[in-house]
Each structure stands twice: as structure tokens, then as C-alpha cells.
Write an enzyme that holds these catalytic residues in place. Sequence first.
Site, PDB file in Angstrom:
ATOM      1  N   VAL A  65       5.285 -13.950  12.600  1.00 42.42           N
ATOM      2  CA  VAL A  65       5.164 -15.394  12.404  1.00 42.42           C
ATOM      3  C   VAL A  65       6.564 -16.006  12.491  1.00 42.42           C
ATOM      4  CG1 VAL A  65       4.533 -17.237  10.814  1.00 42.42           C
ATOM      5  CG2 VAL A  65       3.127 -15.171  10.936  1.00 42.42           C
ATOM      6  N   ASP A  66       6.703 -17.033  13.305  1.00 41.06           N
ATOM      7  CA  ASP A  66       7.987 -17.724  13.428  1.00 41.06           C
ATOM      8  C   ASP A  66       7.780 -19.232  13.301  1.00 41.06           C
ATOM      9  OD1 ASP A  66       9.931 -15.550  14.106  1.00 41.06           O
ATOM     10  OD2 ASP A  66       8.525 -15.248  15.759  1.00 41.06           O
TER      11      ASP A  66
ATOM     12  N   ASP B  88       7.387  -8.752  11.271  1.00 40.77           N
ATOM     13  CA  ASP B  88       7.464 -10.207  11.345  1.00 40.77           C
ATOM     14  C   ASP B  88       6.789 -10.674  12.625  1.00 40.77           C
ATOM     15  OD1 ASP B  88       8.099 -12.856  11.261  1.00 40.77           O
ATOM     16  OD2 ASP B  88      10.273 -12.586  11.172  1.00 40.77           O
TER      17      ASP B  88
ATOM     18  N   SER C 178       0.818  -1.216   0.000  1.00 37.09           N
ATOM     19  CA  SER C 178       0.000   0.000   0.000  1.00 37.09           C
ATOM     20  C   SER C 178       0.849   1.263   0.000  1.00 37.09           C
ATOM     21  CB  SER C 178      -0.951   0.092   1.200  1.00 37.09           C
ATOM     22  OG  SER C 178      -1.735  -1.061   1.306  1.00 37.09           O
TER      23      SER C 178
END
Length: 797
Positions: A324-325, A322, A250
Site C-alpha cells: 500500500v502506498d 508493503d 502469527s
Amino acid sequence: MKALKKIGAFLLVVITLLIIVVGIFAYTLKPDYSGEKELADLQKEVTVYYDEYGIPHIYGESEKDAFRTLGYVHAQDRLWQMELLRRIASGGLSEVFGADLIGTDKFFLSLGIADASKVSATNADLSDAGVMLSKAYLDGINQFIKEGPTPVEFYLTGIEKKEFVLEDVYNTIGYMAFSFAMAHKTDPLLTTINTKLGAEYLNDLHVGSSTETEWIKNYNPSQSDSIQNNLTAAVNKALGALDIPLFEGSNSWVIAPEKTKNGKVILANDPHIGFAQPSVWYEAHIETPTYSKYGYHIAGIPFPLLGHNRKMAYGITMFENDDVDFYYEQNNPENDNQYLSENGYVDYEIITKTFKVKDSSDVEFTFKKSNHGPILNGIADQVQGERPIAMSWLYTQMENRVIDALFGLSHSNNLKEFKSALPKIHAPGLNIMYGDDEGNVAWFATAQLYKIPDSINTKLIFDVGEGLPVDKEFISFNENPQAINPPNNYVYSANNQPDSIAGMLYPGYYLPENRGKRIVQLLEPKNDWDLNAASEMITDVISSVDPQIVTNLSKYLDVSLLSENGLKAIDSLKMWTGDYELSSVEATIYNRWVYYFLENTFEDELDTELFDQLLSTHFTKRLIAPLSKDEESVWLDDVNTADVKETMADIVNTSFMEAVVSLEKDFGNNMDYWRWERVHSIEHPHPIGQIAALRSFFNVGPFPVNGTREVINNLAFSYDETGFYKTTSGPSTRRLIDFSDIENSISILPTGQSGNPFSKHYRDQAEMFVNGEFRKMMMNKAEIQKSKEILTFKPKD
């Protein structure tokens, strides 16, 4: 002969009757934009004025009445879209589309969105204002389900309409949150590259934070092995199984009064989302004695994610942080149902799920869950192997207050009220842009961030006993990246890297500086911005980076090797300003060249599947510019030629000549025919449009279109060997709010307001969008009341 005539006449009558029946049937499926209806539990009459583009302007005496009405009118234009979006997270796609979607349903059910949604809905405070308005909105949807015509897609798929509940709202928000994340497409791939090739190859991908890129500046006056490869493939397949919008990027910028011609704030916003039909946003303008908002709604979510009124305006871009791991787990050698934890071997949580499949029996599957999250091996058919991989996602691990946040944002009327709602958004990560009639401009990166030591690389799958702890050290929202009334008199976001966060450069999947650099380049020198200038900027198709890449690469070219067209092509490219107009030949040559440059650089070390996955990641866009001047990159040598070490010059020359040959093959030797309009197109796909016979009825387009990926008019595509660029994502709307003339602020949707193919508003903005045109966002009541289409809702006796 007479018999044949009689048969012909009979067939003509039958065909005519069939056309009449089909016409009558189609007419009954159209949305009602005028007339009177009764609505249950309505306290007082509500009037809905539809403007010439089918946008409802809802006038009611109370918010409950207005939101109940919004639910009804939203459903009559977008019920099918609501149905699909609520089914994704809850594993309901196979029931509609059959066995091909079993893997997708397994994958999303394992993420735990549906379980988290159930908890959030069960624990919701029914006396809370946001919950009460949400339930009123759902009541409106459900009345349409009971009394309104059934959308044609329900007939074609054979599914029954079912009422909507609060849980569905959370499921839609959960899918939206997951589609924002990039780690699931990136971390497993990078781990594969690291394992297969080594750290040197990973370093040369330029995936980390950069000190050379265009940063978004903070200003707060109050604080001066093969498993991984297959996992990436599984996620790509799950997200790409249907033509449903994915959130991609965006642009937004907000200009302070000091830089505008009329001394008032201007806000611009164009969220980049996957193109689909219906398009993602549903516009609705609501006016009550206590609430005023012109908003952009996602199907099935009551409160707008984008909105404005006469006092303030806000928009969003993706933060790209981040959250998400991935973790390897170590099974107990003597018991596969246990894994190694800090306290020794402990039991996995065993979870069983069941879902329906069209024309087949129900599917039951079981998966394991560690303290990090679900074990993804075996959930999708592609993910096989010995080492279990768990996915940890912050969204499902914390209390979900996103509905409270959206209620707060949409009901705020000043900066203080607005800011107070932001800490309630823990995920997905969003850049929230703000401007108001008092002259304030602000940018806030909203997400629950946490401390990440420099020694931990979050872009790789953590090995057993390594990585971030389960109990993270959270950072206060006040330390999030933000800027409030900065001295440069504007704020912006283009998904590029923010400045330091709590003393560190926060890891993320930020997009390259291209758009951010161009936005700053345009905003900085100009101090007389108006709506017209801002509308030209939001449709800008100039790349400030691509000509520099041409300069970097062309110095390695050996012109003695080039054909006549090759010489003409490089001469033309050296004069190129980076424009992506339809008539540009240079844009076509450049993109062919870059594709072959990437292919010849990376595909020998990777296989075709891994290379294709590499091209689908955000960081690939970031690596092109630094790679174009990195003549020492380990990737340049072709591992298939043991006796020769290829150089940058070898790769650049081979790639350029291949690009010219391929263009001659596709379009002939006359370079005038190599125009951008012949390779770059846009089509808005409907899920049922995948059936060839129904494509032209449900899909919108295709159209040739200017722009490209990573210019302000960001029309994105993935490179592939075809050399044709079918745009997959881009501006889901272009909005421009001018507080010096709020009633004449402008916008556009990619296709139309309605998702009903029998509506006249199904595709009536599509060509305007392609041409960079706009329409007014009406707010003047006297002007609105001149509408020829008025739908009145009265209390039901």
C-alpha cells in the site's frame, strides 16, 4: 390480600408461560447436529458426523456434494458471521448498525474492493473446478437461508436474510486482505512526524530494515501536515468500528524428520488474529473419493486457508510486506476536478456510491480517483485539508486469482502441486508454511513483489511527481523469500524480517525479532521433538528480549531516588527470566515501566492523539529494544522544558518511579498483589455484545490469561494510561500436525466451533484455550463413526 395473591399467581403464570415461549423460541434457533435433511441438487447421500466439539466430518461421494453440504452446515453455525464479513467491503454495515457506521462504509467503498470483486465474479470461468465448488458451497448456504432458522442477530438488528453470490466470496477475501496491511496505519503517521519534527526524529524510530535483527533465512536449492494524522485516525476508526477480526501476525514452524523423535515432520501454526465471537475459523473435515482435507475455513469462503490430510499440511502467517502506498496529488488551480500527471493536468475519475442506513434515508457520496487510486480526503469526516492524498493498493489493481490459489492449495497432495498454486496469490502477503509425509519442509513468502529503489522511502506519503511509478517492475515468484528443506532442518516465520529479496531488503512492517529469536532459541539445540514438546513450545510465555531491555534501562537508575517498593521492584526485575505466567509480578512492573518510558519519551513531541496512534503501530514494538540503549536519541529531550535537556537517565528514573506509584495506587503496597493475572485479561467480543445488557450473553469471557505481546503465546494489547491490558488479538487457533501419528494431531479454538449463542459449542473451548489445553483433530473414520450426533443429507426429490 386475596386479590394480591390472585395477581401474584396470575403474574407467576404469565412469567412461566413467557419463559416457556422464550425457551421454545431459543430451541428452534439451535443448529441441528443430528437427523435427516434434504438438500437440493445433491447427487448422492452425504453423512455428517459431529464430534464432541461440534466439528463436522463430511463424507460424500463427490466433491460437489461435499462442498454443498459444507455450505449448509457452515451457515447453520456461522451465518451471522458470514453476513457481517461480506458487508464490510461492500459498504453494508450502516444498514445493520445505523449512522455510526457511515464513515466506515464510505471508507471501504472508496477502496474499490467491491468494484474489483464484481469484476472478478463477472469474469469467473463457470467451468473452472474452483468456481464450480464455490458455487456448490454457496448453494448450500442459500438453502439454509431459505429453510433453516433465522439467527437471533437478524431479529435483533431487523435485517433480512439474502442469498449469497460469488461476489460475496471475493468481498470477504478483499476485507481479509486489507486487514493484513499495516501501511494505512503507519505511513500517514510517519509522514506527520517527518513533516512536523524532521528526519532526525524519524530516523530514531528504527522503522527501517535492520542488519542486527533475527532474519528469516532464505534457502532455495534451485537458486542458491495534519492531513496525514487524521487519515491514520480515520483508518483506525474504520477498522475498529465493530468487533470483527483483524489479521495481526502469527507463528509457524515446521520441523524436518532429522530433528524429530519419530523421524516424521511436525508442523505448528497459530495465526494471530483479533479476538472476536464467533472466532474466525470454522473447522471442517471432508472426505470424498477424490478429496481429503481437515480444514480451517473463514466464514463465506469455501476453501480452507489452513489444512492437512495424511499426505501434507500447510499453515500461514502474515508476510507484512508493503503493498500500500500513498501519494499527494496536485490539483489544477483552475479546476479542482483535474490533477497533475506525467502528461499534464488530467481529469479525476468521479465515482458516486449509494448505500443504505438503518432508520434513515440512503447515503449518496462522491469521491475522486487518480491514476494512483482513490482520493481519501473527505471520504471519512476526519480527513480534511487542502492536499489530496491518493491510496494505491496492489490488491485491487491486479487480476484476482486467490480463489484459484486456495483451490490449488487445498487440493494439492505433494510439494510440487502445492508450490504451483502459490504464484496466484498477489495480495495479501502471506508466509505459507508446508510439511509432508515424505519429509519435506518449506516456507514461501507469497505476494506479487516489485522492484523498489533504495532511494525511495515507501513509509512516507510520496510527494507530487515522486515515489513508485504506476506501472511497477514486478519480481518473479522464484525470487520471493523462501526456504525448501534447508540444512538446519526446520523453517519458521514469526512475521519478522526476511533475508534479502532480489538483492534488496524488502520494505515492510515486520514485527520485532522477539518471537523469532525465541523460536530459533528453542528449535536449534533440540533434535528429538515430539507432539508433547511442540505443544509446550506453542504455549511458551518466555520473552528472550524483555530481560535485556530491563538490563539496558536499569543501568540508568539512581537507586537513591527509589522508595522501598521501588528497590524491591528493581531487584526483582534484575532476576526476571522474562516469564509471563499469571503469578508473575515482574511482568506487571516491566510493562508499567515501559509504558511510562514511551510516554515520557514521545508524548511531549506528539500530541495525545498522535501518541496513541504511535502505540497502535507494529514498529512501536520494534523500537522499544533499540531505544532502550540509544542514549543519544533526539526524542529523549522534553521539548516543553526549554532550559533543561533531559537525558536517558532522567526519562528512565521518572518512568520507573511513576510505574511504582501507579501500581501502589491500583493494588496497594504489598507487591504480592501486583500479579500479571490482575492486569492481563481476555474477552471475546460479539458486535451485539457492545450493548451492556447483552454482553454476558453474546461475549465470551473475560478470563485472566498468561502470555503477552511478542512471546510465542502472543496475546497482544496496546499500551494506554490505564495500566490494564485487555488482550485484543492472539492465537486464532493452535494447530500441531504430527505425521508420525496424523490421527492424533491436536488443535484448539479460542471460544468454540459455533457462532450460534444457543449452541452448546458456542464457548465450550474457551477455558481450554486459556489453560493451554488441546483436543484431537479426528481423522480416523472408525472413531468418527462412533459419533452420537449424525446429520444425514439426502437428495431432494
